[in-house]
Design a protein around this motif. Sequence first.
Motif, PDB file in Angstrom:
ATOM      1  N   ARG A  17      46.452  71.583  55.818  1.00 11.43           N
ATOM      2  CA  ARG A  17      46.743  70.289  56.419  1.00 11.43           C
ATOM      3  C   ARG A  17      46.830  69.254  55.304  1.00 11.43           C
ATOM      4  NH1 ARG A  17      43.006  66.179  59.898  1.00 11.43           N
ATOM      5  NH2 ARG A  17      44.563  65.402  61.369  1.00 11.43           N
ATOM      6  N   LEU A  18      48.015  68.685  55.150  1.00 16.25           N
ATOM      7  CA  LEU A  18      48.217  67.633  54.174  1.00 16.25           C
ATOM      8  C   LEU A  18      47.999  66.276  54.819  1.00 16.25           C
ATOM      9  CD1 LEU A  18      51.488  68.888  52.423  1.00 16.25           C
ATOM     10  CD2 LEU A  18      49.119  69.533  51.958  1.00 16.25           C
ATOM     11  N   ALA A  19      47.520  65.347  54.031  1.00 12.10           N
ATOM     12  CA  ALA A  19      47.354  63.977  54.494  1.00 12.10           C
ATOM     13  C   ALA A  19      47.992  63.024  53.492  1.00 12.10           C
ATOM     14  CB  ALA A  19      45.878  63.647  54.670  1.00 12.10           C
ATOM     15  N   CYS A  20      48.473  61.914  53.987  1.00 12.99           N
ATOM     16  CA  CYS A  20      49.067  60.883  53.132  1.00 12.99           C
ATOM     17  C   CYS A  20      48.552  59.538  53.624  1.00 12.99           C
ATOM     18  CB  CYS A  20      50.579  60.944  53.201  1.00 12.99           C
ATOM     19  SG  CYS A  20      51.426  59.603  52.341  1.00 12.99           S
ATOM     20  N   ALA A  21      47.741  58.913  52.800  1.00 15.76           N
ATOM     21  CA  ALA A  21      47.137  57.632  53.154  1.00 15.76           C
ATOM     22  C   ALA A  21      47.930  56.496  52.524  1.00 15.76           C
ATOM     23  CB  ALA A  21      45.696  57.592  52.682  1.00 15.76           C
ATOM     24  N   GLU A  22      48.157  55.469  53.328  1.00 13.47           N
ATOM     25  CA  GLU A  22      48.968  54.338  52.881  1.00 13.47           C
ATOM     26  C   GLU A  22      48.123  53.093  52.713  1.00 13.47           C
ATOM     27  OE1 GLU A  22      49.952  51.291  54.730  1.00 13.47           O
ATOM     28  OE2 GLU A  22      52.142  51.208  54.612  1.00 13.47           O
ATOM     29  N   SER A  23      48.367  52.370  51.660  1.00 15.32           N
ATOM     30  CA  SER A  23      47.756  51.061  51.484  1.00 15.32           C
ATOM     31  C   SER A  23      48.876  50.036  51.473  1.00 15.32           C
ATOM     32  CB  SER A  23      46.964  50.999  50.182  1.00 15.32           C
ATOM     33  OG  SER A  23      47.812  51.221  49.072  1.00 15.32           O
ATOM     34  N   GLY A  24      48.908  49.215  52.487  1.00 11.36           N
ATOM     35  CA  GLY A  24      49.982  48.238  52.611  1.00 11.36           C
ATOM     36  C   GLY A  24      49.880  47.576  53.957  1.00 11.36           C
ATOM     37  N   ILE A  25      50.979  46.993  54.397  1.00 14.09           N
ATOM     38  CA  ILE A  25      50.951  46.275  55.662  1.00 14.09           C
ATOM     39  C   ILE A  25      51.995  46.774  56.641  1.00 14.09           C
ATOM     40  CG2 ILE A  25      50.054  44.184  54.572  1.00 14.09           C
ATOM     41  CD1 ILE A  25      52.923  43.064  54.721  1.00 14.09           C
ATOM     42  N   SER A  26      52.719  47.829  56.271  1.00 11.30           N
ATOM     43  CA  SER A  26      53.891  48.191  57.052  1.00 11.30           C
ATOM     44  C   SER A  26      53.784  49.513  57.792  1.00 11.30           C
ATOM     45  CB  SER A  26      55.108  48.272  56.120  1.00 11.30           C
ATOM     46  OG  SER A  26      54.856  49.184  55.074  1.00 11.30           O
ATOM     47  N   PHE A  27      52.642  50.188  57.670  1.00 13.37           N
ATOM     48  CA  PHE A  27      52.561  51.568  58.138  1.00 13.37           C
ATOM     49  C   PHE A  27      52.918  51.714  59.614  1.00 13.37           C
ATOM     50  CE2 PHE A  27      51.213  55.913  57.693  1.00 13.37           C
ATOM     51  CZ  PHE A  27      50.772  56.263  58.960  1.00 13.37           C
ATOM     52  N   SER A  28      52.343  50.899  60.469  1.00 12.31           N
ATOM     53  CA  SER A  28      52.471  51.118  61.906  1.00 12.31           C
ATOM     54  C   SER A  28      53.915  51.044  62.401  1.00 12.31           C
ATOM     55  CB  SER A  28      51.605  50.123  62.674  1.00 12.31           C
ATOM     56  OG  SER A  28      52.040  48.803  62.441  1.00 12.31           O
ATOM     57  N   LEU A  29      54.778  50.337  61.709  1.00 11.49           N
ATOM     58  CA  LEU A  29      56.171  50.201  62.134  1.00 11.49           C
ATOM     59  C   LEU A  29      57.123  51.076  61.320  1.00 11.49           C
ATOM     60  CD1 LEU A  29      56.394  46.341  62.666  1.00 11.49           C
ATOM     61  CD2 LEU A  29      56.012  48.121  64.383  1.00 11.49           C
ATOM     62  N   ALA A  30      56.593  51.750  60.328  1.00 10.81           N
ATOM     63  CA  ALA A  30      57.448  52.504  59.412  1.00 10.81           C
ATOM     64  C   ALA A  30      57.741  53.910  59.932  1.00 10.81           C
ATOM     65  CB  ALA A  30      56.773  52.600  58.050  1.00 10.81           C
ATOM     66  N   THR A  31      58.833  54.464  59.433  1.00  6.03           N
ATOM     67  CA  THR A  31      59.115  55.885  59.628  1.00  6.03           C
ATOM     68  C   THR A  31      58.491  56.656  58.481  1.00  6.03           C
ATOM     69  OG1 THR A  31      61.179  55.543  60.841  1.00  6.03           O
ATOM     70  CG2 THR A  31      60.909  57.644  59.715  1.00  6.03           C
ATOM     71  N   MET A  32      57.673  57.622  58.821  1.00  3.57           N
ATOM     72  CA  MET A  32      57.000  58.434  57.820  1.00  3.57           C
ATOM     73  C   MET A  32      57.644  59.814  57.769  1.00  3.57           C
ATOM     74  SD  MET A  32      54.896  56.249  56.708  1.00  3.57           S
ATOM     75  CE  MET A  32      54.080  57.323  55.544  1.00  3.57           C
TER      76      MET A  32
END
Length: 116
Positions: A19-34
């Motif tokens: 299981r890979l994880a990718c943690a984001e630090s910023g303000i745009s995660f919830s609306l972004a396409t990952m």
Amino acid sequence: QVQLVESGGGLVQPGGSLRLACAESGISFSLATMAWYRQAPGKQREWVAALPSGGSANYADSVKGRFTISRDNAKRTVYLQMNSLKPDDTAVYYCKERTTWGTDYWGQGTQVTVSS
């Protein structure tokens, strides 16, 4: 500035799971396409899976039925559950964030090696 940090890679036997994880630090995660991509030695980087904000996941044919992408907006983290791993899945795996304004950000990658 957006930063992405992948984790969870390693060595696994064929048929195993990671299981890979990718943690984001910023303000745009919830609306972004990952999305997740991978690059095997000597090959071009290829798309693996994507999950839009509030949308449905899409997968490359090579991983469909074996990999699952998911996200936790509260934790600002996207995951890639990889089951039934094959030697051909060996690669450096990268996460990518595409913001609502069209900018792409990439993580540094995490190595996945499938070998007996």
